[in-house]
Scaffold this active site. Structure first.
Site: not given
Length: 824
Positions: A48, A233-234, A264, A629
Site C-alpha cells: 500500500t 491493486d490485488e 494470495q 495476517r
DNA sequence: GGAGTTGGCCTTTTT
DNA sequence: GGCCAACTCC
C-alpha cells in the site's frame, strides 16, 4: 509532457514526497512511471505504501492532474485508506479529484455519466443477489420451468458465469436441454432487468466495457482517453471482464501498473483467474517486473510458517519472501477437543492478551466458514469480550431494512419489479398473492413493469392473449391497488424536494410500517425498529458526509453506496476483537491472530458436491493469506470433533499444518484435549481394539486415537510420532508432531506395520451380519438412489449414514441398506 | 384472501 | 441449525 494541473498546491518537491525510506525495489516501483509495470508484492511487503507513494509521485513529481489517474482497489475500505494516506502527502483538495475505488464503484460513477449511451435510466438500480434470485424465480415461472429441476440458485450462478466471461445469450451454444433452458432464462432475465431499469453486479462492468470497446461510441471515446495512469491493486483477483476493461481503458498509453501476489489469489470461485497476473508479461512484453520480497509485517516464525505452507503450491511465480524481523514466539498449533473447547481456549488467550495490555482491536479470530462463528461468538459474549463480526447475515439483508430500501428504490425507479413485489403488501394492505399473480400476468402481457400494470389491472381493461380471460379484481382490491399507487406517487412527488432521510421517515410514517412494528410490541419487532433506526442514522451520516464534501446528498447516491458496500468495509476501528472469514481478512493485519478450524474437510474445505472440489490449491493460498495476517502472535486451532451444518464431524488436523517447519511451530493441547488424551483405552465398545494400543508407550500423546471411544462415534484415529514428545512432565504437548500427521493414508483400514509411525483408522460398521468398512468418503450403492458418497455415520445399534447421492442430494440412510463399493 | 404451521431444503468464500 | 415454500385451516 504532463498537462499542468493548477488545482491546489502540487508543487511539492518529489524528494519531499519521497522522504520516507523506501528500499531498492520499492523505490523502483514508485519511480518507474511510464509503460506497463508489474509489481509482485509479497505479503506484508509494504504494498500500500508503494502505491500511495507512486501516486504521490505522479501528482507532485510529474504534475499529472489527479482526475487523470485511476486507482482500482479491492474494497471501498482499501480505497478509503489509500485516500487518507494520500491526503497526508498531497492534501485533500487534490485527492478529491482522484479516481480511487473498486471496479464496481468506479463503473457506477462512469455509468451515471454515460447512462444514456448504455441504455439505462438515470435512476437505474443495482440488484443484489437476492434480487437477482427473485428475477430468476419469476422467469422460471414465466417459462414454465420446474424450479426443482432448475434451482434458481444454480440457474443464476450459470448466468453469472456467462457474464463473467463476457458472454451474452447469443454467444452460447447449448448442447444439452439444461443448458438450453438456462440460456432461455438468461435471455428472459436480461429482458426483465432492462424493463426494470436495473443492473446486476456483472452488468456494471459489462456495460462500461461495451462502451469502452465500441470504437463508434462517443462515450467510449471519452472513457478511452479519460485516464492516463491506471493502477490496479490485488491484481491476482481480477476476472476476465475486469482485465479487458483495464486494458481498454489504457490502450492509448499503456501506463498500466498492476500490483498483486499470485500466492494470495483466493477468489477463483467468483471468476478471478490467477493466470491473468501470471500471463501479464506475455500480454505486455515490454512490462517491467518488480518483486517486493521483504516482509516487514510479521515476526520470523510467522513468516516461516507461511512459507512452509505456500512452498508446496503448484505453479507459482518464483519469489523468496524473507524478513529481517526477530523470530518472535513460535506459532502455536492447538489441539482442541470440540468446537466449544476451541472457542473457550481462544477466549482465554484473548483474555490474557488484553490483560497484558493488547488492545482488542489488534486481535482477530478467523474461520473458514461463517457457520463457525456462532460458537465463538457465544463464548466471547459470555466472557464479556467486546467483538465485532465482519460479514455473515448482513445488516442490509434483514427483511425490514430491505423493505425500507425497496420503498426508496421504487421511489427512485418505480419500474424496479423486485422491489415493488417486496413492498406492495408490506405492511399488509390486502393485496395478496392472487392479486399479485394477476398483476404479473398483466405486466407480462403488456411487457411493462408491475407498477405500470397496476392501472390497467385496476381498470380491468386487459385481455389475456392466450386464454382470453380478463384478469379482473374486486372493487375492494381495485381500491387497494389504486391507493397504493397513489401513495407511491405522493412519495415520488415529495422526493423531488425532500432529503433522503426525510423521505425515509415519511415512508415509515405514511405506510404505517412503523406503527405496525410498534403495535406488535415484542422483542423481535423492537429489534426491527431498532434496525430501521440504524438505517435512518446511516442515511443521515451519508448526508453529513456529502455536505462535508460539498456535494449534494442524492437518494441514488445513497442507494448505490448501500449496494456496493462490502462486508470488508464494515470493519470499524474500535477496540473490539474482529471476527471474520479468512476471505474478509485479506489485506488486513493484526498483532494477534487466531486461526480456527484448521481441520481436513473444513480447511481445506470440502464441499458436499464433488464437482466443485478441485481447488485445494486455492485453499492452500487461503491458508497462506490467513497466516500472513499476524504480526506477532498466531494461534492455529483444530478440534477433533465439531458440530457444523447440523451434524457432528470428526476431522483430522489440516494437511497444511504439516507443511509448517518444526522450528517455527509449537504444539499444544487444550486441557479438555489432554483429558481425552489420558483417558485409558479400552473403556469403550467395539472398534477400539485395533485402533489403539498397537504402538506407543502409553504417553499422553498417544491415545487421542479415536477408536478408543466409541461413544463419540466413528472418528479418524491418529497418532503422534514418538519423536516429538518434548517435555514429558505430563504436559502432553503433542509434539511438533502435528505437522507430520498423515492425512488419509492410502489404505485406511490396513493394519500398520510396526515401525510405521502413524495409523489412521476408524471402527468398522457392522452391516447385515456382514462386516463392511464404511467411512466418510466411502462410495456406496443404494437400491433407490443409486451411487453416493458417505458424509458421516451416526453409530448405534442401527447405524445411520448421511450420504450424498448425485441427483438426489443428501439423505440419511440406515447403513444396512447401503452396499459398499470398491475404492472411494 | 390471509395467517399460521409444517415439512423439506441446503449448508463456502462476495463485488 | 436456519430459511423458504407449500400446505392447511380459518
Amino acid at each position: 509532457m504532463a498537462e499542468q494541473y493548477e488545482h491546489g498546491d502540487t508543487t511539492q518537491d518529489p524528494r519531499v514526497v519521497m522522504n520516507e525510506e523506501l528500499n531498492g525495489p520499492q523505490a523502483d516501483a514508485v519511480t518507474h512511471v511510464d509503460g506497463p509495470l508489474l509489481i509482485f508484492a509479497g505479503a506484508g511487503s509494504g504494498k500500500t505504501r508503494v502505491i500511495v507513494y507512486r501516486i504521490a509521485n505522479l501528482l507532485a513529481g510529474h504534475h499529472v492532474p489527479p482526475y487523470r489517474i485511476l486507482a482500482v482497489t479491492f474494497t471501498n475500505k482499501a480505497a478509503g485508506e489509500m485516500k487518507l494516506r494520500l491526503e497526508r502527502l498531497v492534501g485533500p483538495e487534490i485527492v478529491r479529484d482522484l479516481w480511487v475505488g473498486t471496479f464496481h464503484s468506479v463503473c457506477v460513477r462512469l455509468l451515471r455519466k454515460h447512462h444514456e449511451a448504455a441504455g439505462l435510466d438515470r435512476g437505474f438500480v443495482i440488484y443484489d443477489d437476492a434480487d437477482q434470485r427473485a428475477v430468476v424465480a419469476r422467469v422460471l415461472k414465466e417459462l414454465d420451468l420446474d424450479d426443482r429441476r432448475y434451482p434458481p440458485r444454480q440457474v443464476l450462478s450459470r448466468i453469472h458465469a456467462y457474464k463473467q466471461e463476457g458472454r451474452s445469450p447469443d454467444d452460447i451454444d447449448s448442447d444439452s436441454y439444461f443448458d438450453d433452458a438456462v440460456t432461455r432464462c438468461y435471455r428472459a432475465y436480461e429482458r426483465h432487468l432492462k424493463t426494470a431499469s436495473a443492473v446486476d453486479f456483472d452488468d456494471l462492468l459489462l456495460a462500461v466495457l461495451r462502451l469502452v470497446e465500441d470504437p463508434e461510441s462517443l462515450a467510449g471515446e471519452d472513457l478511452r482517453s479519460r485516464f492516463r495512469y491506471v493502477l490496479v491493486d490485488e491484481f491476482q483477483d481480477v476476472n476476465h471482464v475486469q482485465y479487458r476493461l483495464v486494458r481498454a481503458l489504457c490502450q492509448k498509453h499503456d501506463n498500466l501498473c498492476v500490483v498483486g501476489d499470485d500466492d494470495q489469489s483466493i477468489y477463483r470461485w467468483r471468476g478471478a483467474d490467477v493466470r491473468v497476473i501470471r500471463g501479464f508479461r506475455r500480454d505486455f512484453p515490454t512490462a517491467n517486473v518488480i518483486k517486493l520480497e521483504q516482509n516487514y509485517r510479521s515476526v520470523g516464525n510467522v513468516v516461516q510458517a507461511a512459507l512452509g505452507v505456500i512452498r508446496h503450491a503448484k505453479d507459482r511465480e518464483p519469489k523468496e519472501l524473507w524478513t529481517s524481523n526477530r523470530p518472535g514466539d513460535p506459532v502455536q498449533v492447538v489441539a482442541a477437543d470440540s468446537e466449544h473447547d476451541e472457542a473457550a481456549w481462544v477466549a482465554a488467550r484473548i483474555r490474557e492478551l488484553t490483560e497484558q495490555g493488547v488492545s482488542p482491536r489488534e486481535i482477530a479470530v478467523f474461520y473458514r466458514v461463517h457457520a463457525q462463528s456462532r460458537v465463538l461468538e457465544e463464548v466471547l459474549r459470555s466472557e464479556r469480550i467486546p467483538y465485532q463480526i465482519i460479514g455473515g447475515t448482513r445488516f442490509f439483508e434483514r427483511a425490514e431494512i430491505k423493505n425500507l430500501l425497496s420503498y426508496l428504490r421504487v421511489v427512485v425507479n418505480p419500474r424496479t419489479d423486485v422491489d415493488l413485489h417486496r413492498i406492495i403488501n408490506v405492511p399488509p394492505r390486502k393485496i395478496g398473492a392472487t392479486t399479485i399473480d394477476r398483476l404479473i400476468q398483466v405486466a407480462d402481457n403488456l411487457q411493462v413493469s408491475l407498477y405500470d400494470a397496476i392501472q390497467p389491472l385496476a381498470e380491468g381493461a386487459i385481455q389475456d392473449a392466450h386464454t382470453g380471460n380478463k384478469p379482473s379484481v374486486t372493487p375492494q382490491i381495485r381500491k387497494n391497488l389504486l391507493a397504493f399507487r397513489d401513495m407511491m406517487e405522493k412519495l415520488r412527488e415529495m422526493a423531488r424536494e425532500a432529503s433522503p432521510s426525510q423521505l425515509a421517515e415519511e415512508i415509515l410514517e405514511r405506510t404505517g410500517y412503523a406503527r405496525l412494528l410498534k403495535e406488535e410490541d415484542n422483542a423481535e419487532a423492537d429489534a426491527r425498529l431498532q434496525n430501521l433506526h440504524e438505517l435512518l442514522q446511516s442515511i443521515l451520516d451519508y448526508e453529513e458526509e456529502m455536505k462535508a464534501a460539498g456535494e449534494p446528498a442524492l437518494l441514488t447516491g445513497y442507494l448505490e453506496r448501500v449496494s456496493l458496500t462490502s462486508d470488508a468495509d464494515t470493519l470499524e476501528d474500535v477496540p473490539k476483537v474482529a471476527m471474520m472469514t479468512i476471505h474478509a481478512a485479506k489485506g488486513l493485519e493484526f498483532h494477534a491472530v487466531f486461526l480456527t478450524g484448521m481441520e481436513e474437510d473444513l480447511f481445506p474445505f470440502r464441499s458436499m458436491e464433488p464437482s466443485r472440489n478441485d481447488d485445494v490449491e486455492e485453499e492452500r493460498r487461503l491458508a497462506y493469506v490467513a497466516v500472513t495476517r499476524a504480526r506477532e502472535k498466531l494461534w492455529i486451532t483444530h478440534a477433533s470433533r465439531r458440530a457444523i451444518f447440523g451434524q457432528t464431524r470428526y476431522n483430522a488436523p489440516s494437511r497444511f499444518l504439516k507443511d509448517m517447519p518444526a522450528s517455527a511451530v509449537r504444539g499444544v493441547l487444550t486441557p479438555a484435549s489432554q483429558l481425552m488424551a489420558r483417558r485409558p483405552e479400552g473403556s469403550g465398545g467395539f472398534g477400539m481394539s485395533q485402533g489403539a494400543g498397537r504402538f506407543g508407550g502409553g504417553r499422553g500423546d498417544r491415545d487421542r486415537s479415536a477408536g478408543a471411544r466409541f461413544d463419540d462415534g466413528p472418528r479418524l484415529a491418529w497418532r503422534h510420532p514418538q519423536q516429538g514428545a518434548m517435555g514429558s512432565a505430563g504436559s502432553a504437548s503433542p509434539p511438533a508432531a502435528l505437522r507430520n500427521l498423515p492425512v488419509r493414508p492410502p489404505t485406511p483400514s490396513a493394519t500398520a506395520a510396526p515401525g510405521e509411525r502413524f495409523v489412521e483408522r476408524e471402527p468398522d460398521v457392522e452391516s447385515d451380519g456382514e462386516a463392511i468398512s464404511l467411512r466418510r468418503g466411502s462410495r456406496v450403492q443404494h437400491d433407490r438412489f443409486g451411487l453416493g458418497t458417505v458424509n458421516s455415520i451416526d453409530p448405534g445399534p442401527d447405524p445411520i449414514a448421511s450420504v450424498t447421492f448425485s441427483g438426489w442430494g443428501t439423505k440419511r440412510i440406515m447403513v444396512r441398506f447401503l452396499k459398499p463399493l470398491e475404492g472411494r
